[in-house]
Design an enzyme around this catalytic site. Structure first.
Site, PDB file in Angstrom:
ATOM      1  N   LYS A  14      32.135  -4.583 -98.487  1.00 31.71           N
ATOM      2  CA  LYS A  14      32.522  -5.538 -97.443  1.00 31.71           C
ATOM      3  C   LYS A  14      33.366  -6.678 -98.001  1.00 31.71           C
ATOM      4  O   LYS A  14      34.419  -6.991 -97.461  1.00 31.71           O
ATOM      5  CB  LYS A  14      31.275  -6.156 -96.772  1.00 31.71           C
ATOM      6  CG  LYS A  14      30.356  -5.164 -96.103  1.00 31.71           C
ATOM      7  CD  LYS A  14      29.239  -5.888 -95.337  1.00 31.71           C
ATOM      8  CE  LYS A  14      28.294  -6.678 -96.214  1.00 31.71           C
ATOM      9  NZ  LYS A  14      27.446  -5.868 -97.104  1.00 31.71           N
ATOM     10  N   ARG A  89      23.405 -10.514 -89.810  1.00 34.28           N
ATOM     11  CA  ARG A  89      22.507  -9.584 -90.507  1.00 34.28           C
ATOM     12  C   ARG A  89      21.223  -9.330 -89.737  1.00 34.28           C
ATOM     13  O   ARG A  89      20.403  -8.526 -90.184  1.00 34.28           O
ATOM     14  CB  ARG A  89      22.157 -10.164 -91.869  1.00 34.28           C
ATOM     15  CG  ARG A  89      22.971  -9.584 -93.043  1.00 34.28           C
ATOM     16  CD  ARG A  89      22.496 -10.276 -94.295  1.00 34.28           C
ATOM     17  NE  ARG A  89      22.720  -9.594 -95.517  1.00 34.28           N
ATOM     18  CZ  ARG A  89      23.748  -9.838 -96.336  1.00 34.28           C
ATOM     19  NH1 ARG A  89      24.685 -10.687 -95.999  1.00 34.28           N
ATOM     20  NH2 ARG A  89      23.822  -9.213 -97.488  1.00 34.28           N
ATOM     21  N   ARG A 128      28.373  -3.701-110.530  1.00 37.93           N
ATOM     22  CA  ARG A 128      28.703  -5.085-110.174  1.00 37.93           C
ATOM     23  C   ARG A 128      27.828  -6.074-110.939  1.00 37.93           C
ATOM     24  O   ARG A 128      28.272  -7.171-111.279  1.00 37.93           O
ATOM     25  CB  ARG A 128      28.547  -5.277-108.660  1.00 37.93           C
ATOM     26  CG  ARG A 128      29.124  -6.587-108.172  1.00 37.93           C
ATOM     27  CD  ARG A 128      29.194  -6.654-106.664  1.00 37.93           C
ATOM     28  NE  ARG A 128      27.885  -6.860-106.075  1.00 37.93           N
ATOM     29  CZ  ARG A 128      27.656  -6.912-104.764  1.00 37.93           C
ATOM     30  NH1 ARG A 128      28.651  -6.754-103.910  1.00 37.93           N
ATOM     31  NH2 ARG A 128      26.448  -7.102-104.290  1.00 37.93           N
ATOM     32  N   ARG A 134      25.698 -11.194-111.035  1.00 32.75           N
ATOM     33  CA  ARG A 134      24.894 -11.619-109.883  1.00 32.75           C
ATOM     34  C   ARG A 134      23.446 -11.284-110.132  1.00 32.75           C
ATOM     35  O   ARG A 134      23.099 -10.139-110.378  1.00 32.75           O
ATOM     36  CB  ARG A 134      25.390 -10.899-108.615  1.00 32.75           C
ATOM     37  CG  ARG A 134      26.379 -11.719-107.840  1.00 32.75           C
ATOM     38  CD  ARG A 134      26.816 -11.006-106.600  1.00 32.75           C
ATOM     39  NE  ARG A 134      25.742 -10.775-105.636  1.00 32.75           N
ATOM     40  CZ  ARG A 134      25.948 -10.402-104.391  1.00 32.75           C
ATOM     41  NH1 ARG A 134      27.174 -10.222-103.959  1.00 32.75           N
ATOM     42  NH2 ARG A 134      24.942 -10.196-103.577  1.00 32.75           N
ATOM     43  N   ARG A 146      16.919  -5.064-101.171  1.00 31.49           N
ATOM     44  CA  ARG A 146      18.042  -5.446-100.295  1.00 31.49           C
ATOM     45  C   ARG A 146      18.443  -4.283 -99.397  1.00 31.49           C
ATOM     46  O   ARG A 146      18.779  -4.472 -98.223  1.00 31.49           O
ATOM     47  CB  ARG A 146      19.228  -5.924-101.130  1.00 31.49           C
ATOM     48  CG  ARG A 146      19.023  -7.374-101.574  1.00 31.49           C
ATOM     49  CD  ARG A 146      19.851  -7.725-102.773  1.00 31.49           C
ATOM     50  NE  ARG A 146      21.264  -7.656-102.532  1.00 31.49           N
ATOM     51  CZ  ARG A 146      22.160  -7.355-103.477  1.00 31.49           C
ATOM     52  NH1 ARG A 146      21.775  -7.089-104.703  1.00 31.49           N
ATOM     53  NH2 ARG A 146      23.431  -7.340-103.188  1.00 31.49           N
TER      54      ARG A 146
END
Ligand code: AMP
Length: 191
Positions: A14, A89, A128, A134, A146
């Protein structure tokens, strides 16, 4: 003004695609995840509160998110369009977004749904974690949570948008630029 929502699971791409759309079509990119990470980095009161949820892979409470988005929209200078990334969300957020937009005589033009299978999502998030450092990507249990939270609380919103025929499903697997071409071929970002 075009209002686009980019929708998909964590790791669906996204943020990457939203940035490309915003750059090419001169849209304002509203990423609630980026806004929250900024608050966390600046150790604001909101950031300190949000961090507890983010580090566990849970959603930050709706009232916090909605107030943050409302403020951003009210401060928006004239723009060609807006792309919402990582928001809404929950169903409550989706309903609130509709009324916020309605108050400004705006409505969502398209919900762009990036479809990516779960094993690809997990592999991307692992990569990532190394690149972006992160915290919520680094621990497999948080990544899995998540995705679980996405399936339970976020994925059902698609039904809400399907009712208005707003959803465009795009295959989110492949090269970044090929996915961007697929999006550009299906959605008109101009006029
Ligand atoms: P993202 O960068 O969009 O994956 O967001 C990172 C984290 O920020 C999420 O796992 C949530 O903890 C929080 N977050 C971002 N956007 C929202 C939202 N719209 N509602 C609730 N929590 C959010």
């Amino acid at each position: 003004m075009k209002i686009i929502v980019i929708f998909g699971a964590p790791g669906a791409g996204k943020g990457t695609q939203a940035k490309k759309i915003a750059e090419k079509f001169n849209f304002t990119h509203i990423s609630t995840g980026d806004m929250l990470r900024n608050e966390v980095a600046n150790k604001t009161e909101l950031g300190l509160k949000a961090k507890k949820y983010m580090n566990k892979g849970e959603l930050v409470p709706d009232n916090v998110i909605i107030a943050m988005v409302e403020k951003t929209i009210s401060e928006l200078k004239n723009s060609q369009g807006i792309i919402f990334d990582g928001f809404p969300r929950t169903l409550t957020q989706a309903q609130n977004l509709d009324s916020m937009l309605n108050n400004n005589k705006l409505k969502i033009s398209n919900v762009l749904y990036l479809d990516v299978p779960e094993n690809t999502l997990i592999n991307r998030l692992k990569k990532r974690a190394e690149i972006e450092n992160r915290k919520d990507d680094a621990q497999i249990s948080v990544v899995e949570n998540r995705i679980k939270v996405y399936n339970k609380k976020t994925a059902p919103i698609i039904e809400y948008y399907n009712k208005n025929n707003k959803v465009t499903k795009i295959n989110g697997v492949g090269e970044i630029n090929s996915i961007f071409d697929r999006i550009s071929n299906k959605i008109n970002f101009e006029n």
